[in-house]
Design an enzyme around this catalytic site. Structure first.
Site, PDB file in Angstrom:
ATOM      1  N   GLU A   1      45.322  -6.976 -25.579  1.00 51.54           N
ATOM      2  CA  GLU A   1      44.198  -7.438 -24.741  1.00 51.54           C
ATOM      3  C   GLU A   1      42.947  -7.774 -25.840  1.00 51.54           C
ATOM      4  OE1 GLU A   1      45.847  -8.227 -22.413  1.00 51.54           O
ATOM      5  OE2 GLU A   1      44.599  -7.678 -20.827  1.00 51.54           O
TER       6      GLU A   1
ATOM      7  N   THR B   1      39.457 -16.040 -20.677  1.00 52.52           N
ATOM      8  CA  THR B   1      38.723 -14.851 -20.330  1.00 52.52           C
ATOM      9  C   THR B   1      37.440 -14.419 -21.399  1.00 52.52           C
ATOM     10  OG1 THR B   1      40.925 -13.934 -19.904  1.00 52.52           O
ATOM     11  CG2 THR B   1      38.984 -12.269 -20.441  1.00 52.52           C
TER      12      THR B   1
HETATM   13  P1  ADP Z   1      45.253 -13.930 -18.745  1.00 50.01           P
HETATM   14  O1  ADP Z   1      43.895 -13.522 -18.355  1.00 50.01           O
HETATM   15  O2  ADP Z   1      46.047 -14.635 -18.001  1.00 50.01           O
HETATM   16  O3  ADP Z   1      46.122 -13.065 -19.789  1.00 50.01           O
HETATM   17  P2  ADP Z   1      43.906 -14.766 -21.351  1.00 50.01           P
HETATM   18  O4  ADP Z   1      42.983 -15.839 -21.462  1.00 50.01           O
HETATM   19  O5  ADP Z   1      43.221 -13.276 -21.210  1.00 50.01           O
HETATM   20  O6  ADP Z   1      44.591 -14.954 -19.677  1.00 50.01           O
HETATM   21  O7  ADP Z   1      44.707 -14.523 -22.407  1.00 50.01           O
HETATM   22  C1  ADP Z   1      45.604 -15.617 -22.831  1.00 50.01           C
HETATM   23  C2  ADP Z   1      45.306 -15.685 -24.506  1.00 50.01           C
HETATM   24  O8  ADP Z   1      46.058 -14.823 -25.136  1.00 50.01           O
HETATM   25  C3  ADP Z   1      45.485 -17.007 -24.908  1.00 50.01           C
HETATM   26  O9  ADP Z   1      44.529 -17.472 -25.807  1.00 50.01           O
HETATM   27  C4  ADP Z   1      46.970 -16.906 -25.572  1.00 50.01           C
HETATM   28  O10 ADP Z   1      47.001 -17.823 -26.684  1.00 50.01           O
HETATM   29  C5  ADP Z   1      46.718 -15.576 -26.140  1.00 50.01           C
HETATM   30  N1  ADP Z   1      48.255 -14.897 -26.171  1.00 50.01           N
HETATM   31  C6  ADP Z   1      48.908 -14.461 -27.367  1.00 50.01           C
HETATM   32  N2  ADP Z   1      49.736 -13.834 -27.180  1.00 50.01           N
HETATM   33  C7  ADP Z   1      50.120 -14.120 -25.837  1.00 50.01           C
HETATM   34  C8  ADP Z   1      51.458 -13.574 -25.050  1.00 50.01           C
HETATM   35  N3  ADP Z   1      52.614 -13.191 -25.558  1.00 50.01           N
HETATM   36  N4  ADP Z   1      51.304 -13.922 -23.654  1.00 50.01           N
HETATM   37  C9  ADP Z   1      49.968 -14.592 -23.166  1.00 50.01           C
HETATM   38  N5  ADP Z   1      48.816 -14.948 -23.924  1.00 50.01           N
HETATM   39  C10 ADP Z   1      49.206 -14.663 -25.069  1.00 50.01           C
END
Ligand code: ADP
Length: 309
Positions: free
Chosen positions: A129, A182
Site C-alpha cells: 500500500e 489515492t
Molecule cells: P486503489 O485504491 O484502487 O488500490 P490506488 O490508486 O491506491 O488504487 O493504487 C493503484 C496504484 O498502485 C497504481 O498507481 C498502480 O500502478 C499501482 N500498483 C502496483 N501494483 C499493483 C497491482 N498489483 N494492482 C493494482 N495496482 C498496482
C-alpha cells in the site's frame, strides 16, 4: 504441503464514511485472482499480469513488494512466482492495490504452512500500500485479509479488530470511469480538524460499530455520515451529491466515497434494496453521460480465499 495455490482477492471499501483510514469491509462479488507458486529461485517473480496495464517488475508491483516483506521475515530459503489476473481497476477506490498485496502474502503464508498471523500479513501487505499511495495504510488490506468489517484501532502499535457483519447487509458500489489517484486525493485533505467536527465524527464511529454489532440497521444508517473528509473529497467525484441523494431516496442506509474515490458505495439492508439503489445510482450517471461499472455484493466474511485450481 501444496506448491501452488489459486486465490480470490476481494475488493474492499475503505474509509467507510465516518471511519476514514480506520474502517473497511471486504466484498464477495468483485475481486482479482492470483496464482502463487513456490520456486527454488529466491525472491519474487511476477510471471503473468492480465486484465490491467501494471508493472511486472517486483519492486514496482505491490504484490512483489508485499511478498518481499514477507520473505525477509521468513526463514524459507526459496522464492515465489506470481500470476495476477486483475478484475479490479487500479485507482477505482475499491482496493485494487490492496487485493494484490493481501492476496500475495496470504497465499505465500498458506504455502509455507501458515507461520504468520493475520496481523503479520497486514503489516507485510501495508508495504504494498505504501508503494501504491505513499502511505502504508491498513484500511483496505485488513478487511481483505481478515474478511468482513475491520477497524484499525491503532497504527502504532498496529491493532486490528474484526467487527461483526449484520446478516442482511449488502453493498452497492458504482465506479464512474474517471481515475482519481489515492496520492492526489490525499493531497487535498486538511491536516487538522475542529473539535466540533471531531465530536460529531467519533459519535458516528461509535454509533456505526454499535449498529454493526447489534444489527441495528437504522443506527448504521444514522451513523454513516462523514463531517471531515467527504465534504472536501466529494468535489473530485462527478455528481457525487446527486448520486448520494438518489441512493438514500431509493432506500440505502447510507452512502459515501469508497476509499479515495471515485467509486461511491452504499450500504443496504437486503439484496433487493441494494439492487434498487444500484438502479438509482446508474440513472444519475446515465443522465449526465458518464460511463460506470456497478457492483452489488454481499459482504465477504473470509477475506482472501483459496479457489479451485
Ligand atoms: P486503489 O485504491 O484502487 O488500490 P490506488 O490508486 O491506491 O488504487 O493504487 C493503484 C496504484 O498502485 C497504481 O498507481 C498502480 O500502478 C499501482 N500498483 C502496483 N501494483 C499493483 C497491482 N498489483 N494492482 C493494482 N495496482 C498496482
Amino acid at each position: 504441503m501444496d506448491k501452488e495455490i489459486r486465490v480470490f482477492c476481494p475488493a474492499t471499501i475503505a474509509n467507510i464514511s465516518c471511519g476514514f483510514d480506520v474502517l473497511g469491509v471486504a466484498l464477495d462479488n468483485v475481486g482479482d485472482e492470483m496464482v502463487v507458486r513456490k520456486t527454488r529461485k529466491k525472491g519474487i517473480t511476477i510471471t503473468k499480469l492480465e486484465g490491467q496495464d501494471l508493472p511486472l517488475e517486483t519492486h514496482k508491483n505491490v504484490a512483489g513488494v508485499a511478498g518481499l516483506a514477507l520473505l525477509s521475515a521468513s526463514d524459507y530459503d526459496g522464492g515465489f512466482e506470481i500470476e495476477i489476473y486483475k478484475k479490479i481497476k487500479a485507482g477505482s477506490g475499491i482496493g485494487s492495490s490492496a487485493a494484490s498485496s493481501a492476496g500475495a502474502v496470504w497465499a505465500m503464508n498458506k504455502l509455507l504452512g501458515e507461520p504468520f498471523s493475520n496481523l503479520d500479513l497486514v503489516k507485510f501487505a501495508m508495504k504494498g500500500e505504501e508503494l501504491a499511495s505513499g502511505v502504508p495504510h491498513a484500511d483496505n488490506v485488513a478487511p481483505a485479509i481478515y474478511g468482513g468489517f475491520t477497524l484499525v484501532r491503532s497504527y502504532d502499535p498496529l491493532d486490528i479488530i474484526k467487527i461483526n457483519t449484520p446478516s442482511e447487509l449488502y453493498a452497492t458500489v458504482i465506479h464512474p470511469q474517471i481515475e482519481v489517484k489515492t496520492s492526489d486525493s490525499r493531497k487535498i485533505l486538511k491536516t487538522t480538524i475542529s473539535l466540533a467536527d471531531g465530536i460529531k465524527q467519533w459519535g458516528n464511529v461509535g454509533g456505526l460499530i454499535a449498529g454493526l454489532y447489534t444489527e441495528d440497521y437504522n443506527l448504521i444508517g444514522r451513523s454513516l455520515t462523514d463531517h471531515i473528509v467527504e465534504p472536501i473529497r466529494s468535489i473530485l467525484i462527478p455528481a457525487f451529491d446527486t448520486v448520494k441523494s438518489a441512493s438514500i431516496q431509493a432506500g440505502a442506509l447510507g452512502c459515501g466515497i469508497s476509499g479515495s474515490g471515485p467509486s461511491i458505495f452504499a450500504l443496504c439492508k437486503g439484496k433487493s434494496s441494494a439492487i434498487k439503489v444500484a438502479e438509482a445510482m446508474q440513472k444519475v450517471y446515465t443522465k449526465v453521460g458518464i460511463t460506470y461499472d456497478i457492483h452489488v455484493s454481499s459482504i465477504n466474511l473470509e477475506g482472501v480465499k483459496k479457489m479451485n485450481p
